[in-house]
Write a protein that holds these residues in place. Structure first.
Motif, PDB file in Angstrom:
ATOM      1  N   ILE A 242       0.842  -1.203   0.000  1.00  0.00           N
ATOM      2  CA  ILE A 242       0.000   0.000   0.000  1.00  0.00           C
ATOM      3  C   ILE A 242       0.873   1.248   0.000  1.00  0.00           C
ATOM      4  O   ILE A 242       0.611   2.215  -0.733  1.00  0.00           O
ATOM      5  CB  ILE A 242      -0.944  -0.002   1.224  1.00  0.00           C
ATOM      6  CG1 ILE A 242      -2.018  -1.089   1.075  1.00  0.00           C
ATOM      7  CG2 ILE A 242      -1.620   1.363   1.391  1.00  0.00           C
ATOM      8  CD1 ILE A 242      -2.878  -1.274   2.319  1.00  0.00           C
TER       9      ILE A 242
ATOM     10  N   ASN B 205       2.328   1.835  -3.366  1.00  0.00           N
ATOM     11  CA  ASN B 205       1.261   2.319  -4.254  1.00  0.00           C
ATOM     12  C   ASN B 205       0.993   3.809  -4.031  1.00  0.00           C
ATOM     13  O   ASN B 205       0.861   4.587  -4.993  1.00  0.00           O
ATOM     14  CB  ASN B 205      -0.010   1.499  -4.019  1.00  0.00           C
ATOM     15  CG  ASN B 205      -1.204   2.034  -4.788  1.00  0.00           C
ATOM     16  OD1 ASN B 205      -2.066   2.681  -4.217  1.00  0.00           O
ATOM     17  ND2 ASN B 205      -1.242   1.769  -6.084  1.00  0.00           N
ATOM     18  N   LEU B 206       0.946   4.212  -2.774  1.00  0.00           N
ATOM     19  CA  LEU B 206       0.651   5.612  -2.459  1.00  0.00           C
ATOM     20  C   LEU B 206       1.804   6.533  -2.862  1.00  0.00           C
ATOM     21  O   LEU B 206       1.579   7.637  -3.353  1.00  0.00           O
ATOM     22  CB  LEU B 206       0.377   5.758  -0.958  1.00  0.00           C
ATOM     23  CG  LEU B 206      -0.850   5.004  -0.411  1.00  0.00           C
ATOM     24  CD1 LEU B 206      -0.957   5.187   1.095  1.00  0.00           C
ATOM     25  CD2 LEU B 206      -2.128   5.456  -1.092  1.00  0.00           C
TER      26      LEU B 206
ATOM     27  N   GLN C 180      -5.658   3.805   2.743  1.00  0.00           N
ATOM     28  CA  GLN C 180      -5.663   4.585   1.495  1.00  0.00           C
ATOM     29  C   GLN C 180      -6.539   5.830   1.622  1.00  0.00           C
ATOM     30  O   GLN C 180      -6.194   6.905   1.119  1.00  0.00           O
ATOM     31  CB  GLN C 180      -6.150   3.729   0.326  1.00  0.00           C
ATOM     32  CG  GLN C 180      -5.232   2.563  -0.019  1.00  0.00           C
ATOM     33  CD  GLN C 180      -5.650   1.263   0.643  1.00  0.00           C
ATOM     34  OE1 GLN C 180      -6.108   1.272   1.773  1.00  0.00           O
ATOM     35  NE2 GLN C 180      -5.494   0.155  -0.056  1.00  0.00           N
TER      36      GLN C 180
ATOM     37  N   TYR D 164      -4.743   8.546   3.621  1.00  0.00           N
ATOM     38  CA  TYR D 164      -3.708   9.187   2.815  1.00  0.00           C
ATOM     39  C   TYR D 164      -4.313  10.258   1.893  1.00  0.00           C
ATOM     40  O   TYR D 164      -3.787  11.374   1.792  1.00  0.00           O
ATOM     41  CB  TYR D 164      -2.981   8.129   1.986  1.00  0.00           C
ATOM     42  CG  TYR D 164      -2.026   8.684   0.952  1.00  0.00           C
ATOM     43  CD1 TYR D 164      -0.736   9.080   1.301  1.00  0.00           C
ATOM     44  CD2 TYR D 164      -2.409   8.809  -0.387  1.00  0.00           C
ATOM     45  CE1 TYR D 164       0.136   9.589   0.358  1.00  0.00           C
ATOM     46  CE2 TYR D 164      -1.536   9.315  -1.342  1.00  0.00           C
ATOM     47  CZ  TYR D 164      -0.273   9.702  -0.961  1.00  0.00           C
ATOM     48  OH  TYR D 164       0.590  10.205  -1.913  1.00  0.00           O
ATOM     49  N   GLN D 165      -5.429   9.922   1.231  1.00  0.00           N
ATOM     50  CA  GLN D 165      -6.045  10.845   0.281  1.00  0.00           C
ATOM     51  C   GLN D 165      -6.605  12.090   0.966  1.00  0.00           C
ATOM     52  O   GLN D 165      -6.607  13.180   0.396  1.00  0.00           O
ATOM     53  CB  GLN D 165      -7.188  10.134  -0.472  1.00  0.00           C
ATOM     54  CG  GLN D 165      -6.748   8.938  -1.306  1.00  0.00           C
ATOM     55  CD  GLN D 165      -5.827   9.310  -2.444  1.00  0.00           C
ATOM     56  OE1 GLN D 165      -5.774  10.453  -2.875  1.00  0.00           O
ATOM     57  NE2 GLN D 165      -5.077   8.329  -2.948  1.00  0.00           N
TER      58      GLN D 165
ATOM     59  N   GLU E 187      -8.313  -3.538  -4.655  1.00  0.00           N
ATOM     60  CA  GLU E 187      -7.764  -2.776  -3.536  1.00  0.00           C
ATOM     61  C   GLU E 187      -8.576  -2.903  -2.260  1.00  0.00           C
ATOM     62  O   GLU E 187      -8.046  -2.958  -1.159  1.00  0.00           O
ATOM     63  CB  GLU E 187      -7.685  -1.296  -3.965  1.00  0.00           C
ATOM     64  CG  GLU E 187      -6.995  -0.390  -2.992  1.00  0.00           C
ATOM     65  CD  GLU E 187      -6.897   1.025  -3.526  1.00  0.00           C
ATOM     66  OE1 GLU E 187      -7.509   1.915  -2.913  1.00  0.00           O
ATOM     67  OE2 GLU E 187      -6.229   1.246  -4.546  1.00  0.00           O
TER      68      GLU E 187
END
Length: 452
Positions: free
Chosen positions: A146, A149-150, A307, A310-311, A383
């Protein structure tokens, strides 16, 4: 080091406390490889013992903890900080017992189980422990994937495969010596620490709310949803493989095999693990505080996925680096847990079964067990399936925990096994209370997960 290993192989017959005699030392390639000064200042001796506690602390801030801390802060503000504090105090208590066991008996927890239990019981404990290590490794694989990916946009499936290459790093470090492993682990912990220190500054949390959150609240028991997440935090904090790991790596220090030498070693090893676990307390608390300050206060109470956090961090905190720091800390956490997971796997297999595999082969087996389900779930569900897989890994860890804690408490309370280093009655009584609480809470968590 060879002479120290030879001394263990030719040790005298066991006392009446053990069914089998002590044979091979734990992690023979690094056994008593780091000298400890017999003279000198308190600080000099403490620095000689500093290291094992930080390897243990890694398990208390691994990616498996992040989801429960994020959900707790987003939903219930700072209230569950008290649960993190209580969990950490339990961890400090249990890790002090593991150091005591390893130094006093010359056995790690896996070897102690092998030398005490019958072969069928021993095999069952080994199988459960291997399952827990695989589950922990699964959380590390997903967490690192993850993070990749980020940070770099690498698809999760490729990220999972990339994380399997860390076995090369582990082998290089093991060949250079145990201090190199400790150095890189401490460096990664400091990276996580700095990242969350900056995040705390950016999020401007309510100091009064934080202080109040460390005070236990009756609301936690009354609110079923809050209680469930609290149990998840408890279950994710104390890691069973850390109990096996710590009892082994304290034996990398070449302390004197005398009453005074062992007593001094127990004292300094306990200080080392306590200080390191206080850093882990900061990290776990910081994740929950960040979630409360950034998400709960802005009405984003549904945030539980890494996720999603993070966004949302960049726009909510008004800084372009907030999300990057979060992902860097996650990557450091995943890679750190990988190193300690490698050692724990070696200790468990060698300790329970007395089977010695090449480190690269042992790591490959553990990695494949973790990678295969991760690849399948990501391939089928994408995901979103990773969140469920993280939860599953924590449930498996919760299941196994009591099978490590109860033998530990039992062995360290047994004067025949521990001799003059037997745990004091107050410490044994407190440990049994903790063991019973952990067993009860984890059983309830498991029931709730299955029923829910």
């Amino acid at each position: 080091m060879e002479s120290a290993v030879q001394e263990v192989r030719t040790s005298s017959p066991p006392s009446s406390g053990w069914r089998r005699k002590r044979t091979e030392p734990s992690l023979p390639e690094v056994y008593k490889s780091l000298p400890v000064p017999t003279k000198g200042s308190f600080i000099r001796k403490l620095l000689a013992f500093a290291g094992p506690g930080y390897l243990v602390a890694v398990g208390y801030m691994d990616p498996g903890n992040w989801a429960t801390d994020l959900a707790g802060g987003a939903l219930f503000n700072y209230t569950l900080l008290s649960v993190i504090l209580i969990s950490n105090l339990m961890a400090i208590l249990l890790q002090s017992l593991t150091a005591r066991l390893g130094i006093a008996t010359g056995r790690d927890l896996a070897q102690a189980c092998r030398d005490h239990y019958s072969k069928p019981v021993n095999f069952g404990l080994w199988f459960l422990c291997e399952l827990a290590i695989a589950a922990c490794d699964l959380a590390e694989v997903i967490g690192s994937a993850i993070a990749l990916n980020l940070l770099f946009g690498i698809p999760l499936l490729y990220g999972v495969l990339i994380t399997s290459l860390d076995v090369i790093l582990v082998l290089l470090l093991q060949n250079k010596g145990f201090r190199y492993i400790e150095a890189i682990v401490i460096s990664l912990i400091m990276t996580i620490f700095v990242c969350f220190g900056i995040e705390m500054f950016l999020s401007k949390p309510d100091v009064g709310g934080i202080l109040g959150g460390f005070v236990p609240s009756a609301e936690i028991v009354k609110n079923p949803e809050m209680l469930y997440i609290a149990l998840g935090i408890l279950g994710a904090t104390v890691m069973p493989h850390n109990l096996y790991l710590h009892s082994s790596i304290v034996q990398t220090r070449k302390y004197e095999e005398t009453s005074l030498g062992k007593r001094s070693a127990i004292k300094f090893a306990t200080i080392d693990s306590t200080v390191a676990l206080m850093l882990a307390l900061f990290v776990n608390a910081a994740i929950l505080i960040l979630s409360a300050a950034a998400f709960h206060s802005t009405g984003h109470t549904e945030v539980a996925e890494i996720q999603d956090a993070y966004q949302l961090l960049n726009p909510l905190l008004g800084s372009s680096i907030a999300g990057v720091l979060f992902a860097v800390a996650l990557l450091a956490s995943g890679q750190n847990s990988t190193l300690t997971g490698t050692l724990a796997g070696q200790i468990v297999m060698e300790g329970f079964l007395n089977i010695r595999l090449k480190p690269w082969l042992r790591r490959l087996i553990t990695r494949l067990i973790a990678i295969i389900p991760a690849v399948l779930v990501i391939g089928i569900y994408g995901e979103k399936g990773t969140g469920d897989l993280l939860i599953l890994s924590q449930v498996i860890l919760s299941l196994q925990l009591s099978f490590a804690v109860i033998p530990l408490v039992m062995f360290t309370a047994d004067k025949k096994k521990m001799g003059e280093f037997v745990a004091p009655k107050w410490l044994s009584s407190l440990s049994w209370i903790v063991a019973i609480i952990i067993a009860g809470l984890n059983a309830y968590l498991l029931y709730g997960t299955i029923a829910g």
